[in-house]
Structure formats: C-alpha cells, structure tokens
Design an enzyme around this catalytic site. Structure first.
Site, PDB file in Angstrom:
ATOM      1  N   ASP A  26     -28.288  31.882  61.628  1.00  0.00           N
ATOM      2  CA  ASP A  26     -27.894  31.594  63.022  1.00  0.00           C
ATOM      3  C   ASP A  26     -27.673  32.905  63.782  1.00  0.00           C
ATOM      4  O   ASP A  26     -26.547  33.225  64.166  1.00  0.00           O
ATOM      5  CB  ASP A  26     -26.612  30.736  62.983  1.00  0.00           C
ATOM      6  CG  ASP A  26     -26.144  30.315  64.369  1.00  0.00           C
ATOM      7  OD1 ASP A  26     -26.958  30.332  65.316  1.00  0.00           O
ATOM      8  OD2 ASP A  26     -24.954  29.961  64.496  1.00  0.00           O
ATOM      9  N   HIS A  59     -25.068  34.496  59.340  1.00  0.00           N
ATOM     10  CA  HIS A  59     -24.507  34.997  60.607  1.00  0.00           C
ATOM     11  C   HIS A  59     -23.330  34.086  60.941  1.00  0.00           C
ATOM     12  O   HIS A  59     -23.439  33.176  61.773  1.00  0.00           O
ATOM     13  CB  HIS A  59     -25.543  34.956  61.724  1.00  0.00           C
ATOM     14  CG  HIS A  59     -26.700  35.891  61.516  1.00  0.00           C
ATOM     15  ND1 HIS A  59     -27.639  35.700  60.532  1.00  0.00           N
ATOM     16  CD2 HIS A  59     -27.062  37.024  62.174  1.00  0.00           C
ATOM     17  CE1 HIS A  59     -28.537  36.683  60.600  1.00  0.00           C
ATOM     18  NE2 HIS A  59     -28.203  37.499  61.580  1.00  0.00           N
TER      19      HIS A  59
HETATM   20  C1  LIG Z   1     -24.468  32.665  66.959  1.00  0.00           C
HETATM   21  S1  LIG Z   1     -23.165  33.584  66.231  1.00  0.00           S
HETATM   22  C2  LIG Z   1     -22.771  32.674  64.786  1.00  0.00           C
HETATM   23  C3  LIG Z   1     -22.107  31.344  64.981  1.00  0.00           C
HETATM   24  C4  LIG Z   1     -21.772  30.609  63.711  1.00  0.00           C
HETATM   25  N1  LIG Z   1     -22.917  30.516  62.811  1.00  0.00           N
HETATM   26  C5  LIG Z   1     -21.285  29.225  64.028  1.00  0.00           C
HETATM   27  O1  LIG Z   1     -22.084  28.286  64.059  1.00  0.00           O
HETATM   28  O2  LIG Z   1     -20.086  29.072  64.234  1.00  0.00           O
HETATM   29  C6  LIG Z   1     -24.008  34.973  65.554  1.00  0.00           C
HETATM   30  C7  LIG Z   1     -23.102  35.949  64.779  1.00  0.00           C
HETATM   31  O3  LIG Z   1     -23.917  36.868  64.045  1.00  0.00           O
HETATM   32  C8  LIG Z   1     -23.263  38.130  64.007  1.00  0.00           C
HETATM   33  N2  LIG Z   1     -24.307  39.098  63.633  1.00  0.00           N
HETATM   34  C9  LIG Z   1     -25.178  39.762  64.421  1.00  0.00           C
HETATM   35  N3  LIG Z   1     -26.075  40.445  63.668  1.00  0.00           N
HETATM   36  C10 LIG Z   1     -25.763  40.174  62.361  1.00  0.00           C
HETATM   37  C11 LIG Z   1     -26.354  40.524  61.112  1.00  0.00           C
HETATM   38  N4  LIG Z   1     -27.416  41.331  61.045  1.00  0.00           N
HETATM   39  N5  LIG Z   1     -25.793  40.060  59.974  1.00  0.00           N
HETATM   40  C12 LIG Z   1     -24.706  39.245  60.032  1.00  0.00           C
HETATM   41  N6  LIG Z   1     -24.113  38.869  61.185  1.00  0.00           N
HETATM   42  C13 LIG Z   1     -24.641  39.320  62.331  1.00  0.00           C
HETATM   43  C14 LIG Z   1     -22.644  38.246  65.375  1.00  0.00           C
HETATM   44  O4  LIG Z   1     -21.574  39.166  65.364  1.00  0.00           O
HETATM   45  C15 LIG Z   1     -22.205  36.801  65.636  1.00  0.00           C
HETATM   46  O5  LIG Z   1     -20.871  36.602  65.194  1.00  0.00           O
END
Ligand SMILES: C[S@@+](CC[C@H](N)C(=O)[O-])C[C@H]1O[C@@H](n2cnc3c(N)ncnc32)[C@H](O)[C@@H]1O
Length: 279
Positions: free
Chosen positions: A159, A44
């Site tokens: 995440d 994520h």
């Molecule tokens: C908490 S943020 C990530 C922050 C990043 N890991 C950082 O530390 O900079 C969560 C992200 O997951 C994405 N997201 C949501 N559901 C997802 C999925 N099933 N697979 C991949 N990405 C997803 C969202 O769009 C968002 O950008």
C-alpha cells in the site's frame, strides 16, 4: 527515492481506505476458515491508528466523505459489520491494527514502515499484540527475505504512497518478486487511479508476473472529486483500485455484497473484473 512527504493522517478513513480495509477484512476472514496459521506482511503499514478529530484528518474532509458516510449501517454482510465495529469511534484503525486485532494466536503479522515517526507510533500501537511485529525500514527491500513465510499461507499487502516517480513500476516489481518466492500467496496491492491508461498499464505489469488468478476492484467517487472550491479543483483523489492476486475463493462475492451497500453511500460506483482466472 525522493523525500518522504506523504502523511496518511490526511487521508485516513477516506473512500479508498474504506474499500481497502473491507478487502483486508474479507481476506483475513477467508484465511481464518482453515485452522492452519498464516502470515500477514504489510509492507507500507503507516502509523496503525489515526485520530479523525485531528486537524490533519479534518482539513480535507476525506474521512467525513468516507467512513463518516457508512458508520452506523446496521445491516449488510459480516465483513462490513466487522469493519464498522473496528472503525467505531474517533480513533480510526489502519491496516496493521485491523490485522493485529483479527489474527489468531497461530497467525502472525509483520508490519513495515519507513517513516521513523510513524514506525515509532506503530510499534507502540502494536505493542499489546503478541503476534504482531513492527519493522522500521523499506518495505520493498525487506519483503523478499520474509517470503515464503514458514506457514506457507498468507497475505502480502502493498500500500505505497505513490509519491515517487516510478513507484508504479517499483510496486509492480514487488508483486513479481513476491510471487516468485511465494506463488500461492495472496498479494493485495492498492493503487490510485488518476489516469485510466496508467492504471491499465500498471495492471498489465502485475499480470506479466503470471499470476493464475487476479482480480481488479475499482471504486470511483467522481461526484466528490469534481467539486470545485473557488473555481479550483479540490485535488482530491477520485478513483482508486485494488489488485488482488490469488484471492481466496468467495472474496469477490463477499466484496460485491459489501460494495453494493457501501458504494452508493460514498456517492460512488464499484466494479470487479477478473484479469486472470475466475471462480
Ligand atoms: C498509504 S500509507 C499506508 C496506510 C496503511 N497501509 C493503512 O491502510 O492504514 C503509506 C505509508 O508508507 C510509508 N512508506 C513510504 N515509503 C515506504 C517504503 N519504501 N517502505 C515502507 N513504508 C513506506 C509512508 O510513510 C506511509 O505511512
């Protein structure tokens, strides 16, 4: 899955990001102690970079109460100094950019992001890094095919936004699926703590996957969360945790050292508990 409403731009650089990114840096530096290459899978990944001067970033004051409080600390362990160097300036790096900047030519990053706009920004952000690849898609669905990495060493970072009901369960199952294919891998999973029993149940679900070593790291910034604005709760997250399965040797001590300096600055407290195994 419901609509994708979560936008990390509102939360970038908050206390939870600070702790998560310190842990990421610590794990990468431990992996780099061996010459052999490793893989990082960020399921994520987000956009990779956040403008802390933007309206979104400023609105809730989260970065100000996070990275804003620790920027400029001149002492402290290497992990903290590396983080502060990477997070210098108004462009705050997300986990994939941090990883891309720290991996070596023999290492590799796969960053998965589902939101099309964020995936596009991420691909552009990572384009200068030859060893980093952006995948637009569902991190949970894509993860199994990436494991075990041919390098047989590495980190899976999970995440999620936890916006969908049942995402705790989905995240815990992703850890179990990852360990089934890559039992020696390091898996780090972030989670919000809105209720202590829910967090404990989640940790229990992850433990049920049977990892030999698992460390839980909690940070609580109660003073910030209880702030009332016009009588209403701000709704800001007050506590968050990390579960680290198969943490590298020395990770816990490194985080303790960094958090001894960082937690008081965040007006918070940190605790580390071994849920399985120990050093
Ligand atoms: C908490 S943020 C990530 C922050 C990043 N890991 C950082 O530390 O900079 C969560 C992200 O997951 C994405 N997201 C949501 N559901 C997802 C999925 N099933 N697979 C991949 N990405 C997803 C969202 O769009 C968002 O950008």
């Amino acid at each position: 899955m419901g609509a994708m409403n979560y936008r990390h731009a509102f939360h970038a650089g908050n206390f939870a990001d600070v702790v998560k990114h310190l842990a990421l840096i610590s794990i990468l530096s431990h992996l780099k102690k061996k010459e052999a290459g490793f893989a990082v899978v960020d399921t994520h990944a987000g956009r990779g970079v956040y403008d802390l001067g933007s309206e979104e970033a400023r609105r809730g004051g989260e970065a100000e109460a996070g990275i804003g409080r620790i920027a400029g600390i001149a002492d402290g362990p290497e992990t903290l100094q590396t983080y502060l160097r990477l997070a210098e300036g108004p462009r705050y790096p997300g986990s994939p950019l941090i990883a891309a900047r720290l991996i070596r030519p023999q290492d590799r990053l796969v960053a998965i992001e589902k939101h099309p706009d964020d995936a596009k920004t991420l691909a552009a952000t990572l384009s200068p890094f030859r060893r980093a690849r952006t995948v637009e898609g569902d991190g949970y669905a894509r993860l199994p095919a990436l494991l075990p990495p041919p390098e047989r060493r590495g980190l899976v970072l999970i995440d999620p936004p936890y916006e969908a009901p049942g995402e705790f369960g989905q995240a815990a199952r992703a850890v179990a699926a990852a360990l089934e294919r890559f039992a020696t891998g390091i898996v780090m999973i972030w989670f919000p703590i809105k209720s202590a029993p829910a967090a404990a149940a989640f940790a229990g679900e992850v433990l049920a996957a049977g990892p030999r070593k698992a460390l839980r790291l909690d940070v609580e910034v109660a003073a910030q969360a209880e702030t009332k604005q016009g009588g209403a709760r701000t709704g800001r997250l007050a506590a968050a945790g990390l579960l680290v399965v198969n943490p590298p040797y020395g990770f816990a001590a490194d985080m303790r050292q960094a958090l001894d300096i960082v937690a008081p600055r965040l007006d918070g407290t940190a605790r580390l508990d071994w849920l399985a195994g120990a050093e």
